[in-house]
Write a protein that holds these residues in place. Structure first.
Motif, mmCIF file in Angstrom:
data_model
loop_
_atom_site.group_PDB
_atom_site.id
_atom_site.type_symbol
_atom_site.label_atom_id
_atom_site.label_comp_id
_atom_site.label_asym_id
_atom_site.label_seq_id
_atom_site.Cartn_x
_atom_site.Cartn_y
_atom_site.Cartn_z
ATOM 1 N N ARG A 86 19.996 27.910 40.519
ATOM 2 C CA ARG A 86 20.004 29.171 39.773
ATOM 3 C C ARG A 86 18.921 30.114 40.283
ATOM 4 O O ARG A 86 19.144 31.323 40.413
ATOM 5 C CB ARG A 86 19.820 28.891 38.276
ATOM 6 C CG ARG A 86 20.977 28.124 37.654
ATOM 7 C CD ARG A 86 20.703 27.800 36.201
ATOM 8 N NE ARG A 86 20.841 28.971 35.368
ATOM 9 C CZ ARG A 86 20.003 29.304 34.377
ATOM 10 N NH1 ARG A 86 18.953 28.542 34.118
ATOM 11 N NH2 ARG A 86 20.200 30.380 33.651
ATOM 12 N N THR A 159 26.894 28.024 37.227
ATOM 13 C CA THR A 159 26.739 28.535 35.853
ATOM 14 C C THR A 159 27.365 27.584 34.845
ATOM 15 O O THR A 159 26.774 27.284 33.795
ATOM 16 C CB THR A 159 27.374 29.934 35.726
ATOM 17 O OG1 THR A 159 26.693 30.842 36.600
ATOM 18 C CG2 THR A 159 27.277 30.452 34.297
ATOM 19 N N GLU A 160 28.543 27.088 35.141
ATOM 20 C CA GLU A 160 29.215 26.179 34.215
ATOM 21 C C GLU A 160 28.541 24.811 34.207
ATOM 22 O O GLU A 160 28.444 24.166 33.150
ATOM 23 C CB GLU A 160 30.695 26.046 34.594
ATOM 24 C CG GLU A 160 31.506 25.120 33.694
ATOM 25 C CD GLU A 160 31.554 25.554 32.240
ATOM 26 O OE1 GLU A 160 31.968 24.727 31.388
ATOM 27 O OE2 GLU A 160 31.179 26.699 31.924
ATOM 28 N N HIS A 162 25.404 24.293 34.616
ATOM 29 C CA HIS A 162 24.212 24.519 33.793
ATOM 30 C C HIS A 162 24.576 24.515 32.307
ATOM 31 O O HIS A 162 23.902 23.867 31.490
ATOM 32 C CB HIS A 162 23.565 25.850 34.175
ATOM 33 C CG HIS A 162 22.417 26.244 33.307
ATOM 34 N ND1 HIS A 162 22.545 27.136 32.261
ATOM 35 C CD2 HIS A 162 21.115 25.863 33.325
ATOM 36 C CE1 HIS A 162 21.381 27.294 31.674
ATOM 37 N NE2 HIS A 162 20.503 26.537 32.291
ATOM 38 N N ARG A 163 25.638 25.218 31.938
ATOM 39 C CA ARG A 163 26.043 25.285 30.527
ATOM 40 C C ARG A 163 26.351 23.900 29.981
ATOM 41 O O ARG A 163 25.904 23.535 28.881
ATOM 42 C CB ARG A 163 27.271 26.192 30.379
ATOM 43 C CG ARG A 163 27.663 26.461 28.925
ATOM 44 C CD ARG A 163 29.059 27.040 28.810
ATOM 45 N NE ARG A 163 30.080 26.065 29.162
ATOM 46 C CZ ARG A 163 30.503 25.099 28.343
ATOM 47 N NH1 ARG A 163 29.952 24.930 27.150
ATOM 48 N NH2 ARG A 163 31.448 24.259 28.747
ATOM 49 N N ARG A 164 27.094 23.115 30.732
ATOM 50 C CA ARG A 164 27.465 21.781 30.254
ATOM 51 C C ARG A 164 26.257 20.858 30.191
ATOM 52 O O ARG A 164 26.165 20.007 29.289
ATOM 53 C CB ARG A 164 28.536 21.188 31.173
ATOM 54 C CG ARG A 164 29.841 21.942 31.124
ATOM 55 C CD ARG A 164 30.925 21.275 31.951
ATOM 56 N NE ARG A 164 32.116 22.104 32.019
ATOM 57 C CZ ARG A 164 33.323 21.656 32.342
ATOM 58 N NH1 ARG A 164 33.499 20.366 32.634
ATOM 59 N NH2 ARG A 164 34.352 22.467 32.377
ATOM 60 N N VAL A 166 23.075 21.769 29.628
ATOM 61 C CA VAL A 166 22.292 22.168 28.457
ATOM 62 C C VAL A 166 22.912 21.609 27.184
ATOM 63 O O VAL A 166 22.214 21.106 26.304
ATOM 64 C CB VAL A 166 22.172 23.703 28.380
ATOM 65 C CG1 VAL A 166 21.595 24.143 27.040
ATOM 66 C CG2 VAL A 166 21.313 24.228 29.525
ATOM 67 N N SER A 167 24.227 21.679 27.089
ATOM 68 C CA SER A 167 24.925 21.141 25.920
ATOM 69 C C SER A 167 24.688 19.645 25.781
ATOM 70 O O SER A 167 24.432 19.136 24.678
ATOM 71 C CB SER A 167 26.427 21.430 26.042
ATOM 72 O OG SER A 167 27.140 20.854 24.969
#
Length: 259
Positions: A86, A159-160, A162-164, A166-167
């Motif tokens: 990132r 990006t995806e 990273h999102r997953r 973090v979740s």
């Protein structure tokens, strides 16, 4: 975040063994670990040849230490590779390709240009977990990854991922007293969602260049027991890394000096 600008003009003639290449894509080598744990020592040993490689190919070298994502446990440093991607993607036009190494991975072959491993139309090159799988398999080991930062899908995938991640961190799943940690699982699950034909335009899994202990380019000294993080396993790997580093630096002594 420690940056070593070996591509800069003042460093260009740092060694008489510097390589020349017709590939003008700009390469960044990134190596990371946590802080205050056994992996910090693995990085200290393994990163010497990353410096040497960057010097030889006039690439830049980034060494990241700490926990960039999560922070509930030092094991969350495995997610650092996502934060590195990132950060580097935010630099826009500065780099074309990045090689990201776990702390237990060491560049063993300084005579191969990593840019030769990743075709311009590929997003990612990584080790194939099962050698009998197709080259576009999503079942990869992400301890050593080579990313094309200019591929049209790189931003979307990172990006995806990273999102997953973090979740997953927020769920704080605990197994046998430890937080369940995996940066690899969400990446594999994400890549699985693309069709085989789509992955052929994104992903190239290799069979020997990053093939763990037997690799020909980057040796990734993974744990013999995947869920065992004990000091004994780390001691064994540290000794192996020291031996590998000594072997490499005996061949490329000028490049290994002053790092």
């Amino acid at each position: 975040w420690n940056w070593f600008r070996y591509s800069s003009v003042v460093n260009k003639n740092i060694s008489t063994t510097a390589a020349t290449s017709n590939d003008t894509r700009k390469l960044l080598i990134a190596h990371y670990s946590g802080v205050g744990d056994a992996y910090e020592e693995l990085l200290r040993v393994a990163s010497v040849t990353s410096h040497a490689y960057a010097k030889k190919y006039n690439a830049d070298f980034l060494q990241m230490q700490g926990v960039g994502l999560g922070g509930f446990t030092p094991a969350h440093s495995c997610y650092n590779k996502i934060e590195i991607l990132r950060r580097v993607l935010s630099l826009k036009e500065k780099y074309d390709i990045i090689l990201i190494l776990d702390s237990d991975a060491i560049i063993f072959n300084l005579d191969l240009d990593f840019r030769d491993l990743i075709p311009p139309n590929m997003m990612l090159v990584a080790q194939r977990a099962n050698v009998s799988d197709a080259p576009e398999t999503y079942i990869i080991n992400n301890g050593v990854t080579l990313w094309n930062l200019k591929h049209p899908m790189t931003d979307t995938v990172v990006t995806e991922w990273h999102r997953r991640s973090v979740s997953a961190i927020r769920q704080k799943n605990v197994i046998r007293g430890f937080y369940q940690v995996s940066d690899q699982d969400p990446l594999q699950a994400l890549l699985k969602e693309y069709s085989s034909e789509e992955r052929k335009e994104m992903l190239l899994s290799v069979t020997h260049q990053f093939a763990f202990h037997s690799a020909t380019v980057v040796k990734h000294l993974i744990r013999d027991k995947m869920h065992d993080w004990t000091g004994n396993q780390n001691k064994v790997r540290l000794d192996k890394l020291k031996a590998l580093q000594k072997n490499i630096c005996s061949k490329y002594k000028p490049l290994c000096e002053n790092v």
